[in-house]
Motif scaffolding. Structure first.
Motif, short mmCIF file in Angstrom:
data_model
loop_
_atom_site.label_atom_id
_atom_site.label_comp_id
_atom_site.label_asym_id
_atom_site.label_seq_id
_atom_site.Cartn_x
_atom_site.Cartn_y
_atom_site.Cartn_z
N GLU A 114 0.45 -1.10 -0.08
CA GLU A 114 0.18 -0.07 -0.10
C GLU A 114 0.54 1.32 -0.29
N ASN A 115 0.50 2.08 -0.78
CA ASN A 115 0.79 3.70 -0.57
C ASN A 115 0.38 4.37 0.20
N SER A 116 0.39 5.31 1.07
CA SER A 116 0.27 6.76 1.64
C SER A 116 -1.07 7.48 1.00
N THR A 117 -1.16 7.23 -0.11
CA THR A 117 -2.77 7.43 -1.13
C THR A 117 -3.64 7.83 -1.58
N GLY A 118 -3.89 5.76 -0.56
CA GLY A 118 -4.70 4.99 -1.02
C GLY A 118 -4.99 3.87 -2.28
N GLY A 119 -4.03 3.32 -2.33
CA GLY A 119 -2.75 2.81 -3.65
C GLY A 119 -3.06 1.34 -2.81
N SER A 120 -3.03 0.28 -3.80
CA SER A 120 -2.08 -1.19 -3.30
C SER A 120 -1.88 -1.23 -4.59
N PHE A 121 -0.73 -2.26 -4.42
CA PHE A 121 -0.90 -3.91 -4.84
C PHE A 121 -1.45 -4.96 -4.67
N ALA A 161 -7.71 5.12 -4.48
CA ALA A 161 -8.72 5.41 -4.75
C ALA A 161 -8.70 6.61 -4.57
N TYR A 162 -9.72 7.55 -5.41
CA TYR A 162 -10.12 8.62 -5.59
C TYR A 162 -10.86 8.97 -4.65
N GLY A 163 -11.28 9.51 -4.16
CA GLY A 163 -12.30 10.01 -2.68
C GLY A 163 -13.08 8.56 -2.56
N GLU A 164 -14.47 8.61 -2.33
CA GLU A 164 -15.59 7.87 -2.16
C GLU A 164 -15.09 6.66 -3.57
N ASN A 165 -14.40 7.10 -4.57
CA ASN A 165 -14.07 5.66 -5.94
C ASN A 165 -13.03 5.86 -5.60
N THR A 166 -13.12 4.38 -6.02
CA THR A 166 -12.08 3.44 -5.86
C THR A 166 -11.15 2.91 -8.39
N GLN A 206 -11.63 -1.19 -14.30
CA GLN A 206 -12.39 -1.06 -13.28
C GLN A 206 -12.58 0.33 -12.67
N PHE A 207 -13.95 1.19 -12.25
CA PHE A 207 -14.03 2.07 -11.85
C PHE A 207 -15.52 2.17 -11.13
#
Length: 372
Positions: free
Chosen positions: A29-36, A76-81, A120-121
Motif C-alpha cells: 500500500e502507498n500513502s494515497t490509498g493505492g495498493s498492489f 482510491a479517488y475519494g469515495e471511488n476506486t 474497473q472504476f
C-alpha cells in the motif's frame, strides 16, 4: 485402473499441495490509498476416463477452476476506486482438452489464456464501469451454488472430460464429444465494456458489449444483460441467484440467443443445500441441472462437503437427441494451507435419432487446489 492406483494418485496430489508453503499474495500500500496485490492458484488433477471400450489415465489441470496467476492495482479517488486487473491461466494441459487420440502439450500458453486485462472504476453512487478483456455481464450466471463442491462438480458437467468422444456400440469413436453434448450456456470472457449497478437490497444489474479480441480473423459481437441476487441473512437460509441473456452475431454463423439462470440455497443449521440451473439456446438445445449438497465441519482441518447431481439436456448436437449425466463429489478443505482436496465421479450417456447407439462413459477426477 486398480483401487491402489487411484489411491496413490490422490495421495500424491494431496501430498504435493500440503508440502507447499501456506501464504497469500502480499498487498503493498502507498500513502494515497493505492495498493498492489498478487494472487493465484494451482489446481492439478488425476483424470481417469472410461469410454466403454478403453480407459485413459492423465495428469491434467482442472478445467473447472484452472491454474492461474494475477495481480490487482488499486487507487482510491475519494469515495471511488480505479482498479487495473491482470490475470492469466498458466496454459497447462486441461481436463477438457485431452481425448482418446491426444494428450496435448504439458504446457501450451497463448494469448487466449489471458483471462483479465481490464480497468474497473467503482463509484459509490453509480456502480462499476469496466473496460478491457474480462467477464461479460452473463459470465457465471449458470453457477450459483451453495453446496461447497463447485470445484469438483457443477453445471458445466463437461469440464472433467469434454474432449473425449463417445464410442458407438461397435467400438468406433464417434464424431460426438462430451463437450458437444453437454452445454451450460453460461457467459464468456471477451474484450468488453461493462456496467454493474450498485446493490439494490441484494439485487445487482449488469450489461455489457464485447468482441473476441484474443483471436485473429474474428468478428464475433456479443451483447448481454444479467441480474443477480444474494442474501445470506434470510433467517436460517442463505440464497444466491442469477439470470441472464446474451445475443451473439458472427459472420458466416447463425445469430445466437442464450438464456441461462441458476440459484443456490443453503439451510445453515443443517448444512444441506439445493442448487438448480437451466439454460436454452434459441437455435439449439436446452438443459436442466440439479444438485443436493451437504457441508459440515467433521474434522478440525476444515469443512467437508459432499454432493450428488443430475443433468438432463436435449437437442444439443442434433434435433431430438438427449444427454444425461449424474455425478457424486466430495471436497475437503484444509484451511491452514489454503488447500481444497477433491474427488469426483461422473457418468455420461448420449442418444440421438439416428441408427447409431452410443456407449455410456464415465470419468474420475481427483486433485487439490492450492490458492496463494
Amino acid at each position: 485402473m486398480t483401487t491402489t492406483l487411484t489411491t496413490r494418485a490422490i495421495a500424491a496430489t494431496v501430498a504435493a499441495m500440503l508440502a507447499a508453503p501456506a501464504f497469500a499474495g502480499p498487498t503493498y500500500e502507498n500513502s494515497t490509498g493505492g495498493s498492489f496485490t498478487w494472487y493465484g492458484q494451482f489446481d492439478p488433477a488425476f483424470q481417469y476416463y472410461d469410454d466403454g471400450a478403453e480407459t485413459y489415465s492423465r495428469l491434467v489441470d482442472n478445467s473447472g477452476s484452472n491454474s492461474r496467476i494475477g495481480f490487482r492495482l488499486k487507487q482510491a479517488y475519494g469515495e471511488n476506486t480505479l482498479t487495473f486487473a491482470f490475470e492469466t491461466a498458466f496454459g497447462l494441459r486441461s481436463s477438457y482438452s485431452v481425448n482418446q487420440t491426444s494428450k496435448g502439450d504439458n504446457v501450451s500458453w497463448s494469448r487466449t489464456n489471458l483471462r483479465h486485462v481490464d480497468f474497473q472504476f467503482d463509484t459509490a453512487r453509480y456502480g462499476r464501469f469496466s473496460a478491457g478483456q474480462g467477464s461479460m455481464a452473463s459470465d457465471g450466471i449458470a453457477f450459483a451454488d451453495a453446496s461447497g463442491t463447485g470445484l469438483a462438480a457443477g453445471t458445466a458437467v463437461a469440464d472433467p472430460a469434454g474432449g473425449y468422444a463417445f464410442r458407438t456400440a461397435g467400438g468406433a469413436l464417434s464424431s460426438v464429444s462430451v463437450g458437444d453434448a453437454f452445454k451450460d450456456y453460461d457467459g464468456s470472457r471477451l474484450g468488453r465494456v461493462r456496467y454493474d449497478s450498485v446493490n439494490f437490497n441484494g439485487f445487482t444489474f449488469s450489461a455489457s458489449y464485447g468482441t473476441d479480441i484474443l483471436k485473429t480473423n474474428n468478428d464475433r459481437e456479443t451483447y448481454d444483460v444479467a441480474v443477480r441476487y444474494s442474501n445470506d441473512e434470510l433467517g436460517d437460509f442463505g440464497f444466491d441467484a442469477a439470470l441472464g441473456a446474451a445475443w451473439t452475431e458472427e459472420t458466416g454463423k447463425a445469430d445466437i440467443r442464450d438464456v441461462a439462470g441458476s440459484f443456490g440455497v443453503e439451510h445453515k443449521p443443517t448444512g444441506l443445500s439445493l442448487t438448480v440451473a437451466a439454460g436454452e439456446r434459441d437455435i439449439a438445445g436446452s438443459y436442466a441441472y440439479a444438485k443436493l449438497g451437504y457441508s459440515a465441519n467433521l474434522i478440525s482441518a476444515g469443512s467437508t462437503s459432499v454432493s450428488v447431481d443430475y443433468y438432463d439436456g436435449s437437442d444439443m448436437v442434433t434435433s431430438g437427441d438427449s444427454a444425461e449425466s449424474w455425478g457424486i463429489a466430495a471436497v475437503q478443505k484444509v484451511d491452514k494451507y489454503n488447500v481444497e482436496a477433491y474427488l469426483a465421479y461422473r457418468d455420461y450417456s448420449y442418444a440421438d435419432t439416428s441408427a447409431t447407439n452410443y456407449q455410456d462413459s464415465n470419468v474420475i477426477l481427483a486433485g487439490a487446489r492450492w490458492k496463494f
